[in-house]
Design a protein around this motif. Structure first.
Motif, mmCIF file in Angstrom:
data_model
loop_
_atom_site.group_PDB
_atom_site.id
_atom_site.type_symbol
_atom_site.label_atom_id
_atom_site.label_comp_id
_atom_site.label_asym_id
_atom_site.label_seq_id
_atom_site.Cartn_x
_atom_site.Cartn_y
_atom_site.Cartn_z
ATOM 1 N N TYR A 152 0.724 34.988 41.689
ATOM 2 C CA TYR A 152 1.807 35.049 43.149
ATOM 3 C C TYR A 152 2.710 36.091 42.848
ATOM 4 O O TYR A 152 3.461 36.006 44.087
ATOM 5 C CB TYR A 152 2.302 33.627 43.177
ATOM 6 N N ARG A 153 2.556 37.071 42.021
ATOM 7 C CA ARG A 153 3.856 38.129 42.011
ATOM 8 C C ARG A 153 3.351 38.954 43.190
ATOM 9 O O ARG A 153 2.472 39.065 43.804
ATOM 10 C CB ARG A 153 3.684 38.701 40.606
ATOM 11 N N VAL A 154 4.369 39.703 43.313
ATOM 12 C CA VAL A 154 4.369 40.755 44.242
ATOM 13 C C VAL A 154 3.643 42.033 43.897
ATOM 14 O O VAL A 154 4.403 42.590 42.832
ATOM 15 C CB VAL A 154 5.842 41.055 45.119
ATOM 16 N N SER A 155 2.584 42.301 44.075
ATOM 17 C CA SER A 155 1.986 43.692 43.540
ATOM 18 C C SER A 155 2.608 44.819 44.032
ATOM 19 O O SER A 155 3.164 44.839 45.111
ATOM 20 C CB SER A 155 0.187 43.463 43.787
ATOM 21 N N LYS A 156 2.218 45.982 43.234
ATOM 22 C CA LYS A 156 2.417 47.250 43.942
ATOM 23 C C LYS A 156 1.859 47.662 45.148
ATOM 24 O O LYS A 156 2.600 48.342 46.078
ATOM 25 C CB LYS A 156 1.881 48.291 42.661
ATOM 26 N N ARG A 157 0.449 47.192 45.377
ATOM 27 C CA ARG A 157 0.194 47.315 46.963
ATOM 28 C C ARG A 157 0.908 46.911 48.136
ATOM 29 O O ARG A 157 1.141 47.446 48.996
ATOM 30 C CB ARG A 157 -1.466 46.908 46.819
ATOM 31 N N LYS A 158 1.356 45.639 47.650
ATOM 32 C CA LYS A 158 2.243 44.779 48.634
ATOM 33 C C LYS A 158 3.526 45.252 48.903
ATOM 34 O O LYS A 158 3.912 45.612 49.861
ATOM 35 C CB LYS A 158 2.248 43.570 48.265
#
Length: 383
Positions: free
Chosen positions: A372-378
């Protein structure tokens, strides 16, 4: 167009990452493999002497590691937010375990009641580490906008004190201290004001020092830390032989399985002082590499802490990272005589069924949170 971008941003914030943090997973697996190999080397002499079986500790650790990986897999699949719904059940179950440990059902070893016999010896303070992390994270999330107020920190501190009091009377001073430190640092990171932190640090510090001075063997450990070579055949034999082991390893070590200090010169070579055996057999360079692996794992956990936006999940990551980091520092600090002897294992490496099961289970929780982490893409989409 702008409304479509906003909807895309909202969608990306809601969607969990599809992949767990495989780098964290591989790092933990590497540490477990190192631990299994070193437990075989460090424990073979003691196992042969006590059980007439040089693989006794190795086989036990392999079984515990297998159970731990099963728990890790399950924990990685269970949504971490479920712990929020069952936090009081987890905490009460933890308190019941601690009380049962002090009852006739508890297993006494060397004058300490720290285990329950559930088919194997279960060290209840290891479960307390996770229970206190989840409970503290729950209260921080519940009062995340008022953590700067005293009323918001009294309750989680009270839960910590109750838990630590039951662990102290086992007695397990090292487990009590580390759980208390992890909890207080979590509360501070969660928003506790510096003023309240300083106010609470003084009585807790005085209390810990007082409890330490009440027991003669704890004072002996402190004196031994200040001068580890004054009584090498008596009080200082543990730490002095640990230093001898690391010194004899030199730059490249004496070779796997060739440690001489494990021949009853080091106490618990497969547990508290396993780092000394690693340093003796593989030398300074490999010891530094092992420390680097731990630092790298802590870095991955720190990145997960930064990328986790949910307060409850963020604080669980904080607690597990602190638990892992502080315990690693304390174990290596004791082996190198940079800290007083505390009798605490090296995470993922030292022998101990409950320890490796709980650390692998907590790793599974982190892996689930990493979904559920915020990825680099997001992050790029949000920009």
């Amino acid at each position: 167009m702008q409304s479509a971008i906003k909807n895309d941003i909202k969608k990306t914030k809601r969607e969990p990452a599809k992949r767990i943090d495989y780098i964290m997973l591989i790092t933990v697996i590497l540490l477990v493999i190192i631990g299994v190999l070193m437990i075989f080397s460090a424990s073979s002499v003691q196992a042969s002497y006590e059980y007439n079986d040089s693989t006794k500790f190795l086989r036990s650790q392999l079984q515990f590691a297998a159970i731990g990986f099963v728990f890790m897999y399950i924990a990685s699949k269970v949504n971490y937010k479920i712990y929020k719904d069952y936090v009081f059940i987890i905490y009460i179950f933890n308190i019941i375990l601690l009380i049962l440990t002090l009852s006739p059902l508890g297993v006494s070893v060397a004058g300490a009641k720290r285990w329950l016999n559930v088919g194997f010896r279960f060290q209840t303070s290891e479960f307390s580490k996770f229970a206190c992390i989840v409970t503290t994270a729950y209260f921080i999330n519940l009062n995340k906008y008022t953590m700067h107020k005293l009323k918001s920190v009294i309750i989680p501190i009270g839960f910590l004190i109750l838990n630590c009091a039951l662990i102290y009377v086992q007695p397990s001073f090292s487990a009590m201290s580390i759980i208390l430190m992890v909890g207080l640092i979590m509360i501070f990171v969660g928003g506790m004001s510096v003023k309240f932190m300083l106010i609470s640090a003084v009585p807790f510090g005085v209390g810990i020092i007082t409890l330490m001075m009440k027991q003669q063997y704890r004072m002996a450990r402190l004196i031994s830390f200040l001068d580890p070579f004054k009584d090498t055949s008596g009080r200082d034999w543990q730490i002095s032989n640990s230093i001898y082991a690391m010194a004899s390893g030199g730059l490249f070590g004496v070779g796997f399985g060739k440690s001489t200090q494990k021949y009853f010169y080091i106490s618990q070579p497969q547990n508290d002082f396993i780092f000394a055996v690693i340093a003796e057999e593989f030398g300074f360079l490999m010891s530094v590499l092992l420390i680097f692996i731990y630092v790298f794992l802590i870095f991955r956990i720190f990145r997960l802490f930064v990328d986790t936006k949910d307060t409850f999940g963020k604080m669980i990551v904080c607690g597990v990272g602190l638990q892992l980091g502080l315990q690693t520092i304390m174990n290596i600090g004791v082996a190198t005589s940079t800290l007083p002897n505390t009798g605490i294992g090296l995470p993922f490496i030292s022998y101990g069924g409950t320890s490796i099961i709980m650390f692998l289970s907590m790793t599974g929780v982190l892996l689930n949170i990493s979904r559920y982490r915020v990825s680099k893409r997001k992050k790029e989409v949000v920009k």
